[in-house]
Design a protein around this motif. Structure first.
Motif, PDB file in Angstrom:
ATOM      1  N   THR B 106       0.837  -1.206   0.000  1.00 36.02           N
ATOM      2  CA  THR B 106       0.000   0.000   0.000  1.00 36.02           C
ATOM      3  C   THR B 106       0.868   1.251   0.000  1.00 36.02           C
ATOM      4  O   THR B 106       0.616   2.208  -0.738  1.00 36.02           O
ATOM      5  CB  THR B 106      -0.921   0.004   1.241  1.00 36.02           C
ATOM      6  N   LEU B 108       3.976   1.525  -1.017  1.00 37.62           N
ATOM      7  CA  LEU B 108       4.669   1.632  -2.306  1.00 37.62           C
ATOM      8  C   LEU B 108       3.737   2.212  -3.370  1.00 37.62           C
ATOM      9  O   LEU B 108       4.125   3.088  -4.140  1.00 37.62           O
ATOM     10  CB  LEU B 108       5.175   0.259  -2.765  1.00 37.62           C
ATOM     11  N   ALA B 109       2.506   1.726  -3.386  1.00 39.10           N
ATOM     12  CA  ALA B 109       1.543   2.227  -4.381  1.00 39.10           C
ATOM     13  C   ALA B 109       1.285   3.713  -4.146  1.00 39.10           C
ATOM     14  O   ALA B 109       1.293   4.517  -5.075  1.00 39.10           O
ATOM     15  CB  ALA B 109       0.245   1.428  -4.301  1.00 39.10           C
ATOM     16  N   THR B 111       3.184   5.926  -2.582  1.00 37.01           N
ATOM     17  CA  THR B 111       4.373   6.729  -2.843  1.00 37.01           C
ATOM     18  C   THR B 111       4.581   6.884  -4.343  1.00 37.01           C
ATOM     19  O   THR B 111       4.975   7.944  -4.826  1.00 37.01           O
ATOM     20  CB  THR B 111       5.592   6.078  -2.165  1.00 37.01           C
ATOM     21  N   SER B 112       4.303   5.813  -5.073  1.00 35.45           N
ATOM     22  CA  SER B 112       4.384   5.851  -6.523  1.00 35.45           C
ATOM     23  C   SER B 112       3.485   6.947  -7.091  1.00 35.45           C
ATOM     24  O   SER B 112       3.900   7.736  -7.941  1.00 35.45           O
ATOM     25  CB  SER B 112       3.912   4.501  -7.054  1.00 35.45           C
TER      26      SER B 112
END
Lengths: 324, 324
Positions: B106, B108-109, B111-112
């Motif tokens: 979650t 990582l998504a 922050t992406s």
């Protein structure tokens, strides 16, 4: 006690890492104390999902740390993919780039150190300390450099996207090392070169790995003025890149994808290269090398296991020491 | 077809999320169509290892998405910890803050999406879409606000460090919502408040959760001028915070850790609060509330399961609608 043989190696990822493992194994077996400094390409580095990822540093670190996935040549052995499986349904990011759980921990640790203000060289030393590496691992620079690919249609993408997603199939017009002109050699790089007994070019990609390192202002100059001979191992065997898709890279420079072609390009483009190891299949190139002033030596160059790789490294060292 | 009841809730993490689940369950059971907008505190957000972590948004999302760890009240069910186990030997970062593998996906998504230039509200909507939430989930603001704790000795730390590492044991002198003055309500926040039939304060921490939301310039004003009554559920039962360590927070403001104390502080500090639900154990506070102009109602307030929580939510809605 013998002084250790001071070796500097300019390395990319898989090919470089495997060669270095052979070099270290040879030193241990032959009873030759080695002081190896690896200067790794960081042009493939990227920020992905907020994480700073350094493919070549990690491949060298995992390989020499004994935790590389042997099957892949990169990434961790016994890897798990819970994060990647959970990430996919969110549908964001580079879906073609799968990060393993163990690998993510490395990126989190590195990003943590960088966000706390440490330069990449210090962060690399901190990470490497965990694995008790038999070499000193340095990034080529503390400044970010990113290799981008300009496709023949004009589209520009990160090298890793071209390499991993398109498998280098999209015809490349040229490579651009973004911000390489503003980069400086990382601390320790110039000193290691100046103090080396021998500089080695493992069979890494001459364009995007070794070429990027040589593009950092100051590094090629230091190599040219170093006392140490510079000996390379051909990444091309019988006209085919041993691994990876080096031909597609060489084509953008108009360099023939042959053992001699790569060597002569190091000479003409960078004014570097004293010795060049070619595979037995390419022994016919030795005359051409000799007339260009490069001392050649033909040996079996397939790095099929650690022992054969150690023999390749031994030959490279032998050739280098004969040129001092 | 009945128009849905438009409810706005100002929520922190665990307590707020559980209340909201009860609210949604009540609507479904009672056949009352609800249009719920959750305005979540983002003052606990942090960058950790390069990842943007939003504890309250995630707790609400996982709870209403049906994937919360019931045992913890936060984080994912069936969580795994490969990344955390691999991260520890590197010895970097907040070692007291363990991120689960599924949870990391979650972050990582998110922050992406943020790194790609999306505001937090848009990133939140993208993440929430995966879970098909029965509410609209909004961050209080797209601008970063960080709650810091100033300890009695003068040391300053991030709220999450104080809360998770010290378990709020280090005496706090005050809380500082860093950059809250520069924050604006996220898109949708003011419209939702203006259009609401009812505004609810779940039993979230009145200082660091609801208090932080109310600190975003424009939100308290919008609530004061809204047509909808504002009804809260006491986070204090019989003088003890239902969950968490709200007392330690209330003490910094000189607010008594009682059901009435919190309600009267909402009135005096923010000029807000029309109704207040207290536990049966605190029914004695109803007179004091009434004399301060707050309509009180005593009910069992322990959110022991979804059914009892649905009954609490029903009582809050009932009280609110009686005040329109």
């Amino acid at each position: 006690m013998t002084d250790p043989l001071r070796i500097v190696a300019l390395s990319g990822g898989v090919g470089g890492a495997r060669f270095l493992r052979g070099l270290v194994a040879w030193g241990a077996t032959a009873g030759v104390p080695l002081d190896v400094t690896v200067i790794a390409n960081t042009g493939d580095d990227m920020r992905l999902h907020g994480l700073q990822i350094c493919p070549d540093l990690d491949t060298v670190m995992y390989t020499l740390g004994g935790v590389i996935s042997e099957a892949q040549g990169w990434g961790r052995e016994d890897e798990r993919f819970t994060v990647a499986e959970e990430l996919r349904p969110y549908g964001v990011g580079w879906e073609w780039f799968t990060l393993g759980d163990r690998d993510i921990a490395t990126h989190l640790a590195r990003t943590s150190l960088l966000d706390a203000g440490q330069p990449l060289s210090a962060a690399t030393a901190r990470l490497a300390a965990r694995w008790d590496l038999p070499v000193t691992l340095l990034p080529m620079s503390d400044q970010p450099v990113e290799t981008h690919v300009e496709l023949s249609g004009g589209e520009v993408m990160h090298f890793e996207e071209w390499w991993v997603r398109t498998r280098a199939a999209a015809p490349a017009r040229r490579f651009v090392q973004v911000r390489v002109d503003e980069a400086a050699p990382a601390p320790g790089v110039l000193d290691a070169i100046a103090g080396a007994d021998l500089v080695l070019l493992p069979p890494s990609n001459p364009v995007v790995s070794v070429g990027t390192i040589l593009g950092v202002p100051g590094i090629a100059d230091a190599l040219r003025s170093a006392a140490a001979p510079l000996v390379g191992v051909s990444p091309i065997i019988g006209g085919a890149a041993v691994r990876g898709m080096a031909e597609a890279c060489l084509a953008t420079l108009g360099v023939p994808a042959t053992a001699a072609g790569v060597a002569l390009d190091y000479r003409s483009r960078h004014g570097l290269l004293d010795g060049w190891l070619v595979d037995d299949a390419d022994a016919g190139a030795l005359d051409e090398l000799a007339s260009a002033g490069v001392a050649g030596l033909a040996r079996p160059l397939w790095m099929t296991d650690v022992d054969t790789t150690a023999a390749i490294a031994a030959a490279a060292v032998e050739l280098g020491l004969s040129l001092r």
